[in-house]
Design an enzyme around this catalytic site. Sequence first.
Site, PDB file in Angstrom:
ATOM      1  N   GLY A 122       0.804  -1.220   0.000  1.00  0.00           N
ATOM      2  CA  GLY A 122       0.000   0.000   0.000  1.00  0.00           C
ATOM      3  C   GLY A 122       0.833   1.263   0.000  1.00  0.00           C
ATOM      4  O   GLY A 122       0.292   2.361  -0.020  1.00  0.00           O
ATOM      5  N   CYS A 123       2.141   1.106   0.018  1.00  0.00           N
ATOM      6  CA  CYS A 123       3.038   2.257  -0.053  1.00  0.00           C
ATOM      7  C   CYS A 123       3.589   2.344  -1.473  1.00  0.00           C
ATOM      8  O   CYS A 123       3.973   1.331  -2.054  1.00  0.00           O
ATOM      9  CB  CYS A 123       4.200   2.110   0.928  1.00  0.00           C
ATOM     10  SG  CYS A 123       3.711   2.111   2.649  1.00  0.00           S
ATOM     11  N   GLN A 124       3.619   3.548  -2.011  1.00  0.00           N
ATOM     12  CA  GLN A 124       4.161   3.730  -3.348  1.00  0.00           C
ATOM     13  C   GLN A 124       5.663   3.446  -3.348  1.00  0.00           C
ATOM     14  O   GLN A 124       6.184   2.830  -4.263  1.00  0.00           O
ATOM     15  CB  GLN A 124       3.884   5.154  -3.818  1.00  0.00           C
ATOM     16  CG  GLN A 124       4.091   5.356  -5.289  1.00  0.00           C
ATOM     17  CD  GLN A 124       3.561   6.701  -5.747  1.00  0.00           C
ATOM     18  OE1 GLN A 124       3.391   7.622  -4.962  1.00  0.00           O
ATOM     19  NE2 GLN A 124       3.310   6.817  -7.033  1.00  0.00           N
ATOM     20  N   SER A 125       6.347   3.881  -2.307  1.00  0.00           N
ATOM     21  CA  SER A 125       7.766   3.579  -2.141  1.00  0.00           C
ATOM     22  C   SER A 125       7.900   2.197  -1.526  1.00  0.00           C
ATOM     23  O   SER A 125       6.940   1.650  -0.989  1.00  0.00           O
ATOM     24  CB  SER A 125       8.419   4.599  -1.202  1.00  0.00           C
ATOM     25  OG  SER A 125       8.250   5.898  -1.686  1.00  0.00           O
TER      26      SER A 125
END
Length: 138
Positions: A50-53
Amino acid sequence: MAGLPEKEKLLRNFNRCANWEEKYLYIIELGQRLAPLDDAERTPAHRIQGCQSQVWIVMNPGENGVIEMRGDSDAAIVKGLIAVVFALYQQMTAQDIVNFDVRPWFEEMSLTQHLTPSRSQGLEAMIRAIRAKAADLS
């Protein structure tokens, strides 16, 4: 997490910053205080979805049931956000983490209002993952 400030000091330091550029620099500086993860810890089991990074968080029970957290990201600002979250949860047991809501602290810091939508979603994903892992450890 020994190099991270206590919750109240974090808030004071954050509010002393004159503008958002200084606040972002402070967040990045906090991220630089995190101990590096070993390559062996950068596994799918520790990766936060769920984190772009790319974000990895490792949680283990320590002395007196206090949860030890370590984390890393490939983005400096996100690594700093990990440090902010860790500062808020430091010295807590798994059950304390499950019960503690960090969101009011973010509001006090006006943090979520100044993050991009994708960073806000990533921050929320981190919190959910930490609380879920804490629930598994409690």
